[in-house]
Design a protein around this motif. Structure first.
Motif, PDB file in Angstrom:
ATOM      1  N   UNK A   1       0.825  59.335 116.227  1.00 31.72           N
ATOM      2  CA  UNK A   1      -0.766  59.372 116.251  1.00 31.72           C
ATOM      3  C   UNK A   1      -1.187  59.158 117.677  1.00 31.72           C
ATOM      4  N   UNK A   2      -0.428  58.315 118.504  1.00 33.70           N
ATOM      5  CA  UNK A   2      -0.864  58.133 119.991  1.00 33.70           C
ATOM      6  C   UNK A   2      -0.181  58.591 120.882  1.00 33.70           C
ATOM      7  N   UNK A   3       1.105  59.072 120.426  1.00 37.52           N
ATOM      8  CA  UNK A   3       1.767  59.750 121.656  1.00 37.52           C
ATOM      9  C   UNK A   3       1.535  60.907 122.081  1.00 37.52           C
ATOM     10  N   UNK A   4       1.899  61.070 123.405  1.00 39.34           N
ATOM     11  CA  UNK A   4       1.701  62.463 124.032  1.00 39.34           C
ATOM     12  C   UNK A   4       2.120  63.817 123.147  1.00 39.34           C
ATOM     13  N   UNK A   5       1.486  64.573 122.879  1.00 39.49           N
ATOM     14  CA  UNK A   5       2.191  65.922 121.898  1.00 39.49           C
ATOM     15  C   UNK A   5       3.368  66.363 122.583  1.00 39.49           C
ATOM     16  N   UNK A   6       3.253  66.384 124.070  1.00 37.40           N
ATOM     17  CA  UNK A   6       4.239  67.086 124.594  1.00 37.40           C
ATOM     18  C   UNK A   6       5.673  66.309 124.631  1.00 37.40           C
ATOM     19  N   UNK A   7       5.660  64.891 124.495  1.00 34.50           N
ATOM     20  CA  UNK A   7       6.922  64.032 124.624  1.00 34.50           C
ATOM     21  C   UNK A   7       7.179  63.355 123.353  1.00 34.50           C
ATOM     22  N   UNK A   8       6.230  63.317 122.300  1.00 30.05           N
ATOM     23  CA  UNK A   8       6.509  62.337 121.166  1.00 30.05           C
ATOM     24  C   UNK A   8       7.372  62.817 120.115  1.00 30.05           C
ATOM     25  N   UNK A   9       8.050  64.052 120.063  1.00 30.53           N
ATOM     26  CA  UNK A   9       8.975  64.261 119.185  1.00 30.53           C
ATOM     27  C   UNK A   9      10.562  63.617 120.031  1.00 30.53           C
ATOM     28  N   UNK A  10      10.447  63.686 121.154  1.00 35.50           N
ATOM     29  CA  UNK A  10      11.782  62.916 121.800  1.00 35.50           C
ATOM     30  C   UNK A  10      11.846  61.726 122.113  1.00 35.50           C
ATOM     31  N   UNK A  11      10.227  61.189 121.940  1.00 35.37           N
ATOM     32  CA  UNK A  11      10.166  59.864 121.900  1.00 35.37           C
ATOM     33  C   UNK A  11      10.399  59.167 120.428  1.00 35.37           C
TER      34      UNK A  11
ATOM     35  N   UNK B   1      10.317  60.015 106.620  1.00 31.86           N
ATOM     36  CA  UNK B   1       8.839  60.513 106.310  1.00 31.86           C
ATOM     37  C   UNK B   1       7.951  60.833 107.535  1.00 31.86           C
ATOM     38  N   UNK B   2       8.128  59.927 108.611  1.00 35.56           N
ATOM     39  CA  UNK B   2       7.539  59.852 109.891  1.00 35.56           C
ATOM     40  C   UNK B   2       8.041  61.089 110.576  1.00 35.56           C
ATOM     41  N   UNK B   3       9.148  61.507 110.584  1.00 40.17           N
ATOM     42  CA  UNK B   3       9.761  62.776 111.090  1.00 40.17           C
ATOM     43  C   UNK B   3       9.228  63.880 110.454  1.00 40.17           C
ATOM     44  N   UNK B   4       8.783  63.796 109.138  1.00 40.82           N
ATOM     45  CA  UNK B   4       8.209  65.061 108.589  1.00 40.82           C
ATOM     46  C   UNK B   4       6.883  65.176 109.138  1.00 40.82           C
ATOM     47  N   UNK B   5       6.124  63.998 109.363  1.00 40.29           N
ATOM     48  CA  UNK B   5       4.774  64.102 110.163  1.00 40.29           C
ATOM     49  C   UNK B   5       4.714  64.724 111.557  1.00 40.29           C
ATOM     50  N   UNK B   6       5.805  64.771 112.079  1.00 41.50           N
ATOM     51  CA  UNK B   6       6.013  65.731 113.206  1.00 41.50           C
ATOM     52  C   UNK B   6       6.076  67.208 112.963  1.00 41.50           C
ATOM     53  N   UNK B   7       6.605  67.418 111.947  1.00 41.26           N
ATOM     54  CA  UNK B   7       7.111  68.826 111.757  1.00 41.26           C
ATOM     55  C   UNK B   7       6.269  69.453 110.648  1.00 41.26           C
ATOM     56  N   UNK B   8       5.401  68.740 109.940  1.00 44.00           N
ATOM     57  CA  UNK B   8       4.647  69.354 108.834  1.00 44.00           C
ATOM     58  C   UNK B   8       3.151  69.198 108.956  1.00 44.00           C
ATOM     59  N   UNK B   9       2.332  70.129 108.877  1.00 37.56           N
ATOM     60  CA  UNK B   9       0.721  69.639 109.254  1.00 37.56           C
ATOM     61  C   UNK B   9       0.140  70.320 108.049  1.00 37.56           C
ATOM     62  N   UNK B  10       0.589  70.839 107.007  1.00 39.03           N
ATOM     63  CA  UNK B  10      -0.215  71.241 105.622  1.00 39.03           C
ATOM     64  C   UNK B  10       0.546  71.061 104.522  1.00 39.03           C
ATOM     65  N   UNK B  11      -0.215  70.998 103.560  1.00 41.69           N
ATOM     66  CA  UNK B  11       0.738  70.499 102.163  1.00 41.69           C
ATOM     67  C   UNK B  11      -0.084  71.415 101.021  1.00 41.69           C
ATOM     68  N   UNK B  12       0.976  72.206 100.452  1.00 37.56           N
ATOM     69  CA  UNK B  12       0.503  73.132  99.270  1.00 37.56           C
ATOM     70  C   UNK B  12      -0.202  72.412  98.239  1.00 37.56           C
ATOM     71  N   UNK B  13       0.356  71.559  97.684  1.00 35.74           N
ATOM     72  CA  UNK B  13      -0.032  70.967  96.415  1.00 35.74           C
ATOM     73  C   UNK B  13      -0.423  69.359  96.502  1.00 35.74           C
ATOM     74  N   UNK B  14      -1.068  68.769  95.621  1.00 41.06           N
ATOM     75  CA  UNK B  14      -1.002  67.255  95.647  1.00 41.06           C
ATOM     76  C   UNK B  14       0.217  66.614  95.343  1.00 41.06           C
ATOM     77  N   UNK B  15       0.993  67.506  94.625  1.00 39.23           N
ATOM     78  CA  UNK B  15       2.434  66.993  94.288  1.00 39.23           C
ATOM     79  C   UNK B  15       3.141  67.030  95.508  1.00 39.23           C
TER      80      UNK B  15
END
Length: 336
Positions: free
Chosen positions: A87-97, A142-156
């Protein structure tokens, strides 16, 4: 980010939390944390938590029995340290961090020791309460998913993610609370999910600015809402009804999740009530502002937070005071 965040705590929060300092010192002793370095590790976790959540979370955690309180700092402090990268990291480096942080945590789990204060306290807590390390791996996945997924198709789809992120932490915390019934895990999952979904609603505007949208796409279509309308931050009638639907569903989750209160040790119940009360107050704030979550994130002011804590704590406080008086009398008798 720094792992010594004491300076990030506001002066007001420091003043309000000052009376808890000796209480926290005794909690470490009662938890059997006597090693100076380990004590400092637990305090680091506490400060990470307070720097982000503020004084209210400090008082909610104070409601835990003292011998379990430092272990809650470790679990939530680790979660906060990890979440800050996303949430707070630099978008350019947070994946590597995040990769670097994940490698360190998983290496420390394999080794069973760590020189990092957050990981050191976490490992000690996992060992003390025999908590499955797979809960940590699930959280990191799950936190890795936060870096790679930005939308969700269904509530499930969204709920599976929420379970992985927050329910893994909730199950860790449940071990501290002393579950007394097999159903406690399912109820704790519901409560943890309700809290995380509350965060999703309160942070909707901020997440959109980061390019993330946690509301299910099929529900947007059902209510006739398009993403551009959400990004503009205008509360149209359709958006208001969509958010009302989300809030109502989260409230039902709270109602189910709060059944866990009667399924844990009596000494832990006040803390569950206080924590849930603070999150439910944020839902109340969303409704008070007529579902405008865009201008500023919904956050109840401290007078309402105090009121929520008092409402949550009053039913359990007489028992807490009776237990304290009984312990004092017993200790006096033993000294005589």
């Amino acid at each position: 980010m720094s792992d010594n965040p004491t300076n990030s705590v506001s002066p007001i929060a420091k003043a309000l939390l000052l009376p808890l300092a000796p209480v926290d010192h005794r909690a470490l002793a009662q938890a059997g944390v006597n090693d100076l370095g380990l004590r400092q590790a637990y305090r680091c976790c506490r400060d990470l938590l307070l720097a982000h959540e503020g004084w209210a979370s400090g008082y909610a955690l104070w409601a835990l029995p003292p011998q379990t309180r430092p272990h809650a700092w470790a679990l939530y402090g680790f979660a906060r340290r990890t979440d800050a990268i996303i949430d707070d990291g630099d978008p350019a480096t947070r994946t590597e961090e995040f990769r670097t942080w994940r490698a360190q945590v998983e290496g420390d789990l394999r080794a069973g020791r760590s020189d990092h204060p957050v990981c050191r306290a976490l490992l000690h807590t996992l060992h003390t309460y025999d908590i499955d390390p797979d809960t940590v791996h699930a959280y990191l996945d799950a936190m890795w998913t936060s870096l790679t997924t930005t939308t969700w198709a269904t509530y499930a789809d969204l709920y599976r993610y929420v379970e992985a992120v927050n329910c893994s932490v909730g199950r860790q915390v449940l071990a501290l609370l002393g579950p007394r019934a097999p159903e406690a895990t399912e109820r704790m999952d519901a409560l943890s999910a309700a809290m995380y979904l509350t965060d999703i609603l309160t942070d909707l505007g901020e997440d959109l600015r980061w390019g993330r949208l946690y509301l299910p796409a099929d529900e947007l279509a059902e209510f006739g809402v398009i993403r551009r309308e959400l990004e503009r931050g205008e509360v149209t009638p359709a958006i208001r009804e969509l958010l009302r639907f989300q809030v109502d569903r989260v409230r039902r989750l709270y109602n189910r999740g709060m059944e866990v209160v009667d399924m844990v040790e009596p000494a832990s119940r006040l803390a569950v009530r206080c924590g849930a009360a603070l999150f439910r107050e944020m839902l109340d704030d969303i409704e008070r502002r007529d579902f405008d979550v865009f201008a500023t994130p919904p956050r109840a002011g401290w007078p309402r937070m105090v009121e929520a804590l008092l409402r949550a704590g009053l039913p359990a406080m007489p028992a807490r005071l009776r237990n304290r008086r009984t312990a004092t009398v017993r200790q006096a008798a033993e000294r005589r």
